[in-house]
Scaffold this active site. Structure first.
Site, PDB file in Angstrom:
ATOM      1  N   CYS A   1       0.836  -1.209   0.000  1.00  0.00           N
ATOM      2  CA  CYS A   1       0.000   0.000   0.000  1.00  0.00           C
ATOM      3  C   CYS A   1       0.872   1.261   0.000  1.00  0.00           C
ATOM      4  CB  CYS A   1      -0.901  -0.053   1.239  1.00  0.00           C
ATOM      5  SG  CYS A   1      -1.714   1.494   1.668  1.00  0.00           S
TER       6      CYS A   1
ATOM      7  N   CYS B   1       0.174   3.701   2.838  1.00  0.00           N
ATOM      8  CA  CYS B   1       0.687   3.130   4.099  1.00  0.00           C
ATOM      9  C   CYS B   1       2.177   3.411   4.237  1.00  0.00           C
ATOM     10  CB  CYS B   1       0.466   1.611   4.143  1.00  0.00           C
ATOM     11  SG  CYS B   1      -1.264   1.108   4.121  1.00  0.00           S
TER      12      CYS B   1
END
Length: 148
Positions: free
Chosen positions: A70, A73
């Protein structure tokens, strides 16, 4: 004199009793002798370790549900790391890799990542989806959602 609190060790996951007024004096684990607070997020990808920290610890636990693939993230990771140094020992800061711990992501109905969840007394009290790239915003959000 302050009451002892249960604080779970980030290294061996043993529950320790620490007086509230001694949290800031760098207490060590009675079992493994390592520091109870490191100023870094603790990885809780194992359900048993996660449950110990969230259900047994008497300090709030801030969890970042994330995944290695991600992009947002990864963008948030440095801010979250810096926020951990500011939040501990008032708040245990943890990360859950939803790829490694899919059952935890399912159990907490994580629909988007990153998602921050704040747990107090074993219950989720606040949730924030989306990346926060400023450490101060992470700290402010966590502190604003702690019970008074």
């Amino acid at each position: 004199m302050s009451e002892p609190l249960h604080v779970v060790c980030p290294h061996c996951h043993t529950t320790n009793r620490v007086k509230a007024d001694q949290l800031g004096s760098a207490p060590d684990c009675g079992q493994c002798k390592q520091p109870l607070f490191t100023g870094h997020p603790v990885a809780l990808d194992d359900e048993a370790a996660f449950d110990k920290h969230v259900l047994r610890s008497q300090i709030p636990v801030l969890v970042d549900f994330w995944a290695p693939w991600c992009g947002p993230c990864r963008m948030m990771a440095p801010a979250y790391e810096k926020a951990a140094a500011d939040l501990e020992p008032r708040v245990r800061v943890a990360k859950v890799n939803t790829e490694a711990a899919q059952a935890l992501g399912t159990r907490y109905n994580i629909r988007s990542i990153p998602t921050l969840a704040l747990f107090v007394g074993g219950r989720e009290v606040a949730r924030q989806p989306g990346a926060m790239t400023n450490p101060a915003h992470v700290v402010q959000w966590a502190m604003a959602n702690l019970p008074r």
